[in-house]
Scaffold this motif. Structure first.
Motif, PDB file in Angstrom:
ATOM      1  N   TYR A  24       0.837  -1.204   0.000  1.00 26.18           N
ATOM      2  CA  TYR A  24       0.000   0.000   0.000  1.00 26.18           C
ATOM      3  C   TYR A  24       0.872   1.255   0.000  1.00 26.18           C
ATOM      4  N   LYS A  28       1.797   4.280  -2.901  1.00 22.59           N
ATOM      5  CA  LYS A  28       1.688   5.718  -2.606  1.00 22.59           C
ATOM      6  C   LYS A  28       3.009   6.442  -2.861  1.00 22.59           C
ATOM      7  N   ASP A 185      -8.176  -9.020   2.197  1.00 19.47           N
ATOM      8  CA  ASP A 185      -8.961  -7.811   1.907  1.00 19.47           C
ATOM      9  C   ASP A 185      -8.090  -6.570   2.085  1.00 19.47           C
ATOM     10  N   THR A 186      -7.772  -5.917   0.986  1.00 21.71           N
ATOM     11  CA  THR A 186      -7.003  -4.672   1.045  1.00 21.71           C
ATOM     12  C   THR A 186      -7.821  -3.514   0.466  1.00 21.71           C
ATOM     13  N   GLY A 187      -9.125  -3.603   0.666  1.00 22.92           N
ATOM     14  CA  GLY A 187     -10.027  -2.585   0.143  1.00 22.92           C
ATOM     15  C   GLY A 187     -10.246  -1.443   1.110  1.00 22.92           C
ATOM     16  N   GLU A 188     -11.500  -1.001   1.215  1.00 27.28           N
ATOM     17  CA  GLU A 188     -11.821   0.198   1.985  1.00 27.28           C
ATOM     18  C   GLU A 188     -11.487   0.054   3.464  1.00 27.28           C
ATOM     19  N   SER A 189     -11.777  -1.101   4.063  1.00 24.41           N
ATOM     20  CA  SER A 189     -11.487  -1.286   5.489  1.00 24.41           C
ATOM     21  C   SER A 189      -9.990  -1.223   5.758  1.00 24.41           C
ATOM     22  N   GLU A 191      -7.806   0.488   3.921  1.00 22.19           N
ATOM     23  CA  GLU A 191      -7.412   1.886   3.761  1.00 22.19           C
ATOM     24  C   GLU A 191      -7.760   2.699   5.001  1.00 22.19           C
ATOM     25  N   ASN A 192      -8.910   2.401   5.618  1.00 21.55           N
ATOM     26  CA  ASN A 192      -9.272   3.076   6.867  1.00 21.55           C
ATOM     27  C   ASN A 192      -8.269   2.762   7.966  1.00 21.55           C
ATOM     28  N   ARG A 195      -5.143   4.779   7.374  1.00 21.28           N
ATOM     29  CA  ARG A 195      -5.325   6.184   7.744  1.00 21.28           C
ATOM     30  C   ARG A 195      -5.271   6.381   9.255  1.00 21.28           C
TER      31      ARG A 195
END
Length: 407
Positions: A24, A28, A185-189, A191-192, A195
């Protein structure tokens, strides 16, 4: 430079999570370095992480705890000065107190350009009940110290149980932030989660000066040693562990033969461990490198069938077997005997000669003639492509779904 400590008990999925975090961050545009602490004298997880192109240093024999002031400081300083990463991730052994590692980083006075991220501790949600039964006191210490608690492997948990588990974990540490994770799972959860760990990620500029650490900023070796609790974490865990590396002498093994051999060896070790503790929790993992591909077997709890992954070997690799067995509430010598006897029995039946490779306890980080690292982020892309190509060829032994690389 941001420093992230990712802790958690044996088998909680630290290595998989760190690889996902590294990917990830690389996407970036961030430069990533990783320090891996192994329990024994043989490094295993560092080999896996390196295959993804990340600059990785290993600290073996548990010395991130027993010699923290020297080993960790020298390794951090070297990576900061020579590699100049934007992000430095540290994976302590599963039987360390991660908060002590974070505190030692803070005491190093690395300068204003070095920021310490909130402490991340992972919990294997699928084994939570067994964790609380077998190593409750130790696991509770890891959980209570955490700032971010990742309930991991939620793909292995019945959906109806997840809210109950989440509430139970939050009750143990009301001040922590709870996140749900899965290695798949490297999706929305995910990414949260990132962050939460690095809220200022976008402000980290690759053009910013590296975290050069001067001699004045380095703590003196004459300073007091790490707190006593770091020295007793292995004892406090009540985990018996043994690691070993063997040279495989005769013949060349096909990947299928290596898979059969590792499965037989894992089942033999597991059977002996079950005699020592019928409800063990921990991590038994082995790598068999046939020179072109490496077969990994892993078991983290008494009822689990061996999980398998096949990854490409590094160029010029020689046939080698690596084993780490760390088991709850079993004497270290008993674990050692179980592993050694299993290797002897299985390889004798297969008429394959193996010789144990002796490792002197001269840590890499105590040698000032450090190897210069040349990994760059584009290597990560090459390694990742290579890995996915192979994954399309080798599917998980227990079905077509891919299994996460367990810590």
């Amino acid at each position: 430079m941001q420093v992230i400590v990712v802790g958690g008990f044996l088998g909680s999925g630290k290595t998989t999570t760190i690889i996902n975090m590294g990917k990830y961050l690389a996407e970036k545009g961030k430069k990533v370095a990783i320090i891996v602490n192994e329990i024994g004298e043989v490094g295993i997880d560092g080999d896996v992480i390196k295959k993804f192109g990340f600059d990785t240093k290993e600290i073996t024999s548990g010395c991130i705890c027993c010699s923290l002031k020297v080993g960790l400081r020298v390794t951090v300083t070297y990576l900061a000065n020579e590699y100049k990463p934007d992000i430095l991730m540290i994976e302590p052994t599963g039987i360390a107190f991660p908060n002590i590692i974070k505190k030692e980083i803070e005491l190093m006075n690395l300068g204003e350009q070095v920021k310490i991220a909130p402490l991340v501790t992972l919990i294997d949600g699928s084994r939570f009940k067994h964790l609380m039964k077998e190593v409750k006191e130790f696991a509770m210490r890891q959980i209570i110290d955490a700032e971010i608690l990742g309930i991991n492997k939620i793909d292995l948990i019945e959906p109806i149980r997840i809210p109950i588990l989440e509430a139970s974990v939050q009750q143990l540490n009301p001040k922590s932030k709870i996140v749900l994770l899965s290695g798949k799972d490297t999706g929305e959860s995910f990414e949260n989660f990132m962050r939460l760990v690095l809220p200022d990620l976008e402000e980290l500029s690759r053009e910013a000066p590296g975290a050069e650490i001067t001699e004045e900023e380095k703590p003196s070796k004459a300073e007091p040693s790490a707190p006593e609790e770091t020295e007793s974490s292995i004892e406090a865990s009540k985990v018996g562990s043994y690691s070993a590396e063997f040279a495989v002498e005769n013949g060349s093994l096909s990947t299928e033969a290596a898979r059969e051999l590792t499965t037989e060896l894992m089942n033999t070790i597991k059977a002996k461990v079950l005699q020592l503790n019928p409800e063990f929790i921990g991590h038994i993992k082995l790598f068999l490198d046939n020179g072109s591909e490496t077969v990994k077997q892993s078991v983290t709890v008494y009822y689990e069938e061996p999980q398998e992954d096949v990854i490409k070997s590094k160029e010029g690799a020689t046939p080698t077997l690596k084993i780490l067995s760390a088991v709850s509430n079993v004497d270290k010598e008993a674990v050692k005997a179980a592993v050694k006897n299993s290797v002897h029995e299985v390889f004798e039946r297969k008429q394959i000669k193996v010789n144990k490779i002796e490792h002197e306890h001269n840590h890499e980080h105590e040698n000032h003639e450090h190897e210069h690292h040349e990994h760059e982020n584009h290597e990560h892309e090459n390694h990742e492509h290579e890995h996915h190509e192979h994954e399309n060829h080798e599917k998980h032994k227990h079905g077509d779904k891919e299994e996460e690389i367990r810590e």
